[in-house]
Scaffold this active site. Structure first.
Site, PDB file in Angstrom:
ATOM      1  N   SER A 201       0.765  -1.218   0.009  1.00 39.67           N
ATOM      2  CA  SER A 201       0.141   0.020  -0.031  1.00 39.67           C
ATOM      3  C   SER A 201       0.839   1.312  -0.041  1.00 39.67           C
ATOM      4  O   SER A 201       1.717   1.508  -0.731  1.00 39.67           O
ATOM      5  CB  SER A 201      -1.004  -0.367   1.356  1.00 39.67           C
ATOM      6  N   ASP A 357     -10.029  -3.544  -5.333  1.00 41.74           N
ATOM      7  CA  ASP A 357      -9.251  -2.738  -4.744  1.00 41.74           C
ATOM      8  C   ASP A 357      -9.083  -1.484  -5.350  1.00 41.74           C
ATOM      9  O   ASP A 357      -8.842  -1.514  -6.879  1.00 41.74           O
ATOM     10  CB  ASP A 357      -7.659  -3.324  -4.598  1.00 41.74           C
ATOM     11  N   HIS A 387      -8.172  -5.075  -0.798  1.00 40.10           N
ATOM     12  CA  HIS A 387      -7.255  -4.188  -0.135  1.00 40.10           C
ATOM     13  C   HIS A 387      -6.750  -4.639   1.303  1.00 40.10           C
ATOM     14  O   HIS A 387      -7.802  -4.548   2.001  1.00 40.10           O
ATOM     15  CB  HIS A 387      -7.302  -2.797  -0.013  1.00 40.10           C
TER      16      HIS A 387
END
Ligand SMILES: *[C@@H]1O[C@H](CO)[C@@H](O)[C@H](O)[C@H]1NC(C)=O
Length: 416
Positions: A201, A357, A387
């Site tokens: 991320s 995501d 995610h």
């Protein structure tokens, strides 16, 4: 008399169900687990923001302390610091690299003269949350160190609100340069040809940006040999990619939350969020057609992900913004904006993407651009992934997260 408690219970049950329930696509397995995780995340964030708001008023000091207590309880649930029991052979120490706090995981010593792998990891959390010491990250680092016979260095770069861009990036870069120095590699008995940089991320964003900088820095002899990016954040100019639109309401990274993280990271007034959601911030003359082409998903995505979405290009929006927020067009914040010549020098890449995501297309576009620049890329795409699935705590693991972690470690076994 009995009616009242029953009514209260029913009321609470309905309230909790309403708070927890989020409609999810059928492709996501274990939907209730994800809803529970999401509810805990939302609560933790609401408590944090409540704490910030109340923090100014001394009257609320005691409430503040109790919410802090609650907040750390929730945080603890999510992120209990795992003790040393997981991988007893791995030695853990908290030290600093070039002044940046890092947690170092050393595998059980091999035979004399045996060099180990090295891996630098940047955790996720929107440049505002998370820690190397958090349960999921700590556990993953221990496992990686043990299974890969690697010295894993997990970096505690500074976070919002203490700092914003470029400070977190500069912390990571300083730690990486220190790690790659001959002295440090020798001290930890690391093979200089087998050092990876990785992150998930926002940490994937930092890993990609640091990899670019180090690959193109001719003064550095030590280089990363691979980069492994887990659903990375890679650009801030188009919040209307198919994946941003398709997954805007999928927990835990809602589209508005990701934009919120970007505003915080780049130091932009949070009230401008609607403008960013409308791509109004991208209507700058500095955002040239050449730059645009670097994140043109109508070209870079396969038809399967492009679908029938239309590109949202704003001619007249917030022109002044690019000047006021130089980070918007900075490759150190948006590695997807790098020129092909820079990408060509980057190390072999592993890129993990998830179908559900908002950042899916960031990762897919970067994979495509690295490949076009001649870099070898493995893109593991999880059709049932979402995610965050990679780094939850052990008792909240998702099947897809376990598969993803296994595949990531296997790739490193074979490529690092
Ligand atoms: C985007 O910019 C246009 C043109 O300046 C403006 O009319 C519109 O209201 C803006 N959208 C948002 C959400 O602020």
């Amino acid at each position: 008399m009995r009616l009242l408690p029953a009514a209260v219970t029913l009321f609470l049950a309905v309230g909790v169900a309403y708070y927890v329930y989020v409609p999810l696509p059928a492709g996501i397995r274990e939907p209730w687990k994800l809803m529970m995780v999401d509810a805990v995340f939302r609560t933790a964030m609401q408590l944090t923001s409540l704490k910030h708001r109340l923090g100014l008023d001394p009257y609320f000091k005691c409430i503040c302390e109790s919410t802090e207590g609650l907040g750390s309880l929730v945080k603890g649930l999510l992120a209990s610091e795992s003790g040393g029991g997981v991988m007893p052979g791995v030695k853990v120490s908290d030290v600093t690299f070039a002044g940046v706090p890092v947690r170092v995981y050393e595998p059980p010593a091999g035979g004399e003269g045996h060099l180990r792998r090295g891996l630098m990891y940047f955790h996720g959390g929107g440049w505002a949350h998370g820690s190397a010491k958090m349960g999921g990250y700590d556990t993953n680092s221990r496992t990686m160190s043990d299974e890969l016979n690697a010295v894993v260095v997990s970096v505690e770069y500074r976070l919002y609100p203490e700092v914003h861009f470029p400070a977190p990036y500069l912390d990571c870069l300083a730690a990486a340069k220190h790690f790659l120095s001959q002295e440090v590699l020798a001290k930890y008995a690391i093979d200089p040809e087998r050092v990876a940089v990785s992150g998930d991320s926002a940490g994937g964003n930092l890993a990609a940006a640091v990899a670019q900088e180090i690959s193109t820095d001719d003064t550095m002899s030590g280089k990363f040999s691979v980069q492994a990016l887990i659903y990375p954040v890679l650009q801030a100019l188009d919040f209307n990619t198919p994946s941003y639109l398709e997954n805007e309401n999928i927990p835990i990274l809602y589209r508005t939350l990701m934009v919120h993280f970007w505003l915080q990271y780049l130091g932009v007034d949070l009230s401008l969020q609607p403008q960013f959601l409308a791509n109004n911030h991208s209507s700058s003359q500095h955002f040239t057609p050449e730059l645009r082409a670097r994140l043109d998903w109508t070209v870079l995505l396969s038809p399967k992900h492009r679908k029938n979405y239309k590109q949202l290009i704003v001619e007249k929006g917030l022109e002044r913004l690019a000047k006021e927020v130089p980070g918007l067009l900075d490759v150190r914040a948006s590695p997807l904006l790098a020129e092909p010549e820079v990408l060509a020098k980057c190390p072999r890449a592993y890129i993990l993407t998830c179908e559900y995501d908002v950042l899916r297309d960031d990762g897919l576009m970067y994979a495509r651009r690295l490949q076009d620049a001649g870099v070898s890329v493995t893109n593991d795409h999880y059709q049932d992934g979402f995610h965050g699935c990679f780094s939850f705590i052990p008792w909240l693991e998702f099947d897809v997260g376990k598969r993803a972690f296994r595949a990531y470690v296997n790739w490193l076994q074979n490529n690092l």
